[in-house]
Write an enzyme that holds these catalytic residues in place. Structure first.
Site, PDB file in Angstrom:
ATOM      1  N   ASP A 131      30.755  31.864 -18.015  1.00 26.28           N
ATOM      2  CA  ASP A 131      31.982  32.632 -18.245  1.00 26.28           C
ATOM      3  C   ASP A 131      32.088  33.762 -17.208  1.00 26.28           C
ATOM      4  O   ASP A 131      32.021  34.948 -17.542  1.00 26.28           O
ATOM      5  CB  ASP A 131      31.961  33.197 -19.665  1.00 26.28           C
ATOM      6  CG  ASP A 131      33.305  33.763 -20.088  1.00 26.28           C
ATOM      7  OD1 ASP A 131      34.286  33.562 -19.359  1.00 26.28           O
ATOM      8  OD2 ASP A 131      33.365  34.405 -21.154  1.00 26.28           O
ATOM      9  N   ARG A 132      32.297  33.379 -15.960  1.00 24.19           N
ATOM     10  CA  ARG A 132      32.266  34.335 -14.845  1.00 24.19           C
ATOM     11  C   ARG A 132      33.542  35.169 -14.744  1.00 24.19           C
ATOM     12  O   ARG A 132      33.531  36.270 -14.221  1.00 24.19           O
ATOM     13  CB  ARG A 132      32.027  33.580 -13.536  1.00 24.19           C
ATOM     14  CG  ARG A 132      32.007  34.432 -12.286  1.00 24.19           C
ATOM     15  CD  ARG A 132      30.898  35.480 -12.337  1.00 24.19           C
ATOM     16  NE  ARG A 132      30.854  36.247 -11.112  1.00 24.19           N
ATOM     17  CZ  ARG A 132      31.665  37.260 -10.808  1.00 24.19           C
ATOM     18  NH1 ARG A 132      32.629  37.619 -11.641  1.00 24.19           N
ATOM     19  NH2 ARG A 132      31.531  37.909  -9.670  1.00 24.19           N
ATOM     20  N   LYS A 133      34.670  34.621 -15.207  1.00 25.81           N
ATOM     21  CA  LYS A 133      35.967  35.318 -15.155  1.00 25.81           C
ATOM     22  C   LYS A 133      36.287  35.794 -13.741  1.00 25.81           C
ATOM     23  O   LYS A 133      36.547  36.972 -13.492  1.00 25.81           O
ATOM     24  CB  LYS A 133      36.008  36.502 -16.126  1.00 25.81           C
ATOM     25  CG  LYS A 133      35.900  36.114 -17.599  1.00 25.81           C
ATOM     26  CD  LYS A 133      36.049  37.330 -18.500  1.00 25.81           C
ATOM     27  CE  LYS A 133      36.008  36.941 -19.971  1.00 25.81           C
ATOM     28  NZ  LYS A 133      34.659  36.537 -20.410  1.00 25.81           N
ATOM     29  N   PHE A 134      36.308  34.871 -12.812  1.00 25.63           N
ATOM     30  CA  PHE A 134      36.661  35.205 -11.427  1.00 25.63           C
ATOM     31  C   PHE A 134      38.067  35.798 -11.389  1.00 25.63           C
ATOM     32  O   PHE A 134      38.970  35.346 -12.087  1.00 25.63           O
ATOM     33  CB  PHE A 134      36.617  33.945 -10.556  1.00 25.63           C
ATOM     34  CG  PHE A 134      35.229  33.420 -10.305  1.00 25.63           C
ATOM     35  CD1 PHE A 134      34.371  34.077  -9.431  1.00 25.63           C
ATOM     36  CD2 PHE A 134      34.781  32.268 -10.942  1.00 25.63           C
ATOM     37  CE1 PHE A 134      33.091  33.590  -9.185  1.00 25.63           C
ATOM     38  CE2 PHE A 134      33.508  31.774 -10.704  1.00 25.63           C
ATOM     39  CZ  PHE A 134      32.654  32.438  -9.835  1.00 25.63           C
TER      40      PHE A 134
END
Length: 688
Positions: A515-518
């Protein structure tokens, strides 16, 4: 006032200066009149002007006002005399706006809501008074009273009363005739002829004006059309601003607008329910529904995160046709978003009833999406009407149209074939059937796992050590379809650790989800995804990204991820209190997902955003408790996440990681989530 002369004395003075004449006179209308009043003569007789003005002021003292305004130009001397003698603030209404300088129609100092009393010399039909009142009202002034020296008694009082204006007159034609007859200034024959003329020549307005023309003029009266320099939400400066929200404070006008709107679709458009675009058109839809006994529903911009969690309030059924109602359209985006939201709930929305189109490409935008427009007024028509009635000049009308034509508003819609696929499949399908529809290998794999393991549970493993992560993955792996990580909070991260995690995913058959949420620009995101310390693309099958930067972020991730068989999930809605995502953001995110459906497999969301069965809705913040935390997290229970919010996958974190028995908790959430989905499918079948 002690020094105020009697009205009969004023009549004699007016007759002596030849301001009141009896004989045979041709009026502007072509009609022959037995009397004629020319009160302009008073400007050459200051004593008479002063006496007449004192009579007007005597009436004025009993009214509420902040200023007065003389009808141009014959009443200006009377208003000026009152203003000077009694220190009464005065405004000046121009017949036409100047083509230079401030270009004002009303000169003087006033604020919105000030009460202004109109001053006139003679009232016949009241037309000049109404024109002046309309101009003053368009500037935000309140006009409810007019004072005239003489009322000819030919319908002016009734006409003004019909428009909410009370006429106060110093003299009536009957009093003038009686006084002059008594003083032998006219004969009884002249008196009788004059009275008969009045009785047979009433000028009561018949309201023959075109209803659309009438609506435009009344909208201008209340200030819905504003001209000048206005900054739009996109930063653009426009010479026209149209605010139809003001209509809600004018029930008679709102009713007339709604009646004309309904005529456009009555017997032409087949629909089951009405729905106003939130929130500016809700009152219009409600008014139409009430007048014609129609079913009306309320569409929320975002589904509530408490209570029923509904996106649509009211009674409706899947498959029903909805007529969408809107007040003003620029690009049509608000209409499109509402139609998409309705479609996501199984409601057909292909027809829109609109008050006013700014003609900036909105109709064309909607037509591309199969949405038909039924428009009451186009801005070009409104400008023509205002020009015809001298509310604006040709220069201003041309300036506005040049601006609108030079600034078309477009929307980046999804591909037509994606819409066709969505509209064909509204029912809830089993996970294995959804897998068969997917072209992306990751979504196909995920749906297959969900079907085979009977789970739609994703574990949010927000732990801080590798040992804790691997232990959890091994313990709850049999019960989950996905394991979500935040790898940057691991204090002892190593590439060997992720290799072990990959082995566990293969052992227990779940998908790894970082869940990096770039959220950066494409070139930066590309490096973050492929390289750095974590090399996320090498081991995580799914990652998340914000759509805020635009399509460039998806293109960058896809360039790295597609060759490795990876996929992306876009953040469309969040579970934290006070988050800034809204309906426009969510719809734009759905459009982006459709545009890149070969790489984007779904959304992080709090509601069902699309009925496309190949796209996943993954809902975070799931925990079987009514409480949140002290950092804004808001929880929803597993059953409601699926049945009320349309979640395909429930994301559970602390409900499992902080449980006394994580395995038992995971098994409980697994059963709740999967059974809720199957129960929803069963209910849908029974409703068919």
């Amino acid at each position: 006032m002690d020094h105020l002369q009697k009205p009969s004395e004023l009549i004699q003075d007016l007759h002596s200066i030849n301001a009141v004449k009896f004989g045979s006179f041709k009026l502007k209308s072509g009609i022959m009149s037995p009397f004629y009043f020319d009160l302009r003569a008073m400007i050459s007789y200051p004593n008479t002007l002063l006496k007449a003005s004192e009579h007007v002021y005597d009436i004025l003292q009993n009214l509420e006002y902040e200023s007065i305004c003389g009808v141009p130009y014959t009443a200006l001397p009377i208003a000026s005399c009152i203003s000077t003698m009694h220190r009464v603030p005065m405004l000046l209404k121009r017949k036409e706006a100047k083509s230079y300088g401030t270009k004002k129609m009303v000169e003087g100092v006033f604020v919105n809501g000030d009460r202004c009393v109109i001053v006139e010399d003679v009232v016949t039909s009241g037309g000049s008074v109404l024109e002046t009142a309309a101009c003053l009202k368009s500037e935000g002034l309140v006009v409810t009273d007019v004072i005239t020296i003489l009322d000819r008694g030919q319908g002016g009082q009734k006409n003004l009363e019909n428009q909410g204006i009370t006429l106060h007159s110093v003299l009536s034609i009957q009093s003038v005739i009686a006084a002059l007859l008594e003083s032998a200034k006219i004969t009884s024959e002249q008196a009788e002829t004059s009275l008969n003329f009045i009785e047979t020549n009433q000028l009561i307005s018949k309201s023959v004006i075109d209803p659309i023309e009438d609506i435009v003029l009344r909208l201008h009266d209340i200030g819905s059309f504003r001209f000048g320099s206005f900054k739009l939400s996109n930063g653009m400066i426009t010479p026209i601003y149209i605010d139809l929200r003001l209509v809600i404070s004018h029930p008679s006008l709102m009713s007339d607008i709604c009646k004309q709107m309904y005529k456009l679709v009555e017997g032409v458009v087949q629909f089951d329910i009405l729905c106003g675009v939130p929130y500016a058109a809700l009152h219009l839809a409600t008014c139409i529904a009430n007048d014609h006994g129609l079913n009306n529903v309320l569409l929320r911009k975002v589904a509530k995160q408490y209570g029923t969690g509904k996106l649509i309030e009211g009674v409706y059924k899947e498959g029903q046709k909805c007529l969408v109602v809107e007040d003003v359209m620029v690009s049509g985006q608000g209409i499109y978003e509402s139609c998409e939201s309705l479609k996501s709930q199984g409601v057909e929305a292909t027809d829109v009833l609109l008050v006013l189109d700014r003609e900036q490409n909105g109709e064309r935008n909607l037509k591309k999406q199969g949405i038909r427009l039924h428009c009451l007024i186009r801005v070009s028509e409104a400008l023509d009407i205002l020009l015809k009635h001298k509310r604006i000049d040709a220069e201003l009308s041309n300036e506005v149209m040049r601006f609108l034509k030079a600034n078309p508003a477009n929307i980046p819609f999804a591909k037509a074939e994606d819409h066709q696929r969505t509209s064909q499949i509204n029912k809830l399908l089993p996970f294995d059937e959804r897998a068969a529809l997917c072209s992306n290998p990751v979504s196909k794999k995920l749906f297959t796992i969900m079907h085979e393991k009977h789970t739609n549970l994703c574990l949010s493993a927000d732990v801080t050590t590798v040992d804790m992560l691997l232990k959890l993955a091994d313990q709850v792996g049999p019960h989950i379809c996905m394991l979500k990580t935040h790898v940057d909070i691991l204090e002892d991260f190593t590439t060997a650790a992720v290799a072990q995690l990959v082995e566990l995913s293969q052992k227990h058959n779940f998908v790894i989800f970082e869940d990096r949420k770039f959220s950066d620009i494409g070139s930066t995101v590309k490096q973050q995804y492929a390289g750095g310390l974590y090399k996320i693309a090498d081991w995580s099958e799914v990652t998340t990204a914000h759509s805020i930067p635009g399509p460039g972020i998806v293109q960058a991730l896809q360039a790295v991820g597609s060759p490795k068989g990876r996929a992306c999930v876009l953040l469309a809605e969040m579970s934290s209190k006070g988050n800034l995502t809204n309906a426009s953001y969510s719809v734009a995110t759905v459009n982006m997902a459709r545009e890149y459906s070969d790489f984007v497999i779904g959304f992080i969301s709090q509601s069902k955003l699309t009925s496309d069965p190949t796209l996943l809705h993954m809902t975070p913040g799931v925990k079987n408790t009514d409480k949140g935390d002290n950092l804004g997290q808001q929880y929803v229970n597993a059953a409601d996440a699926v049945t009320l919010r349309g979640a395909d996958i429930i994301i559970v974190g602390r409900g499992i990681t902080q449980a006394a028995d994580p395995v038992a908790a995971a098994n409980e959430y697994k059963n709740l989530g999967y059974e809720s989905y199957e129960n929803l499918r069963t209910q849908q079948k029974s409703d068919e």
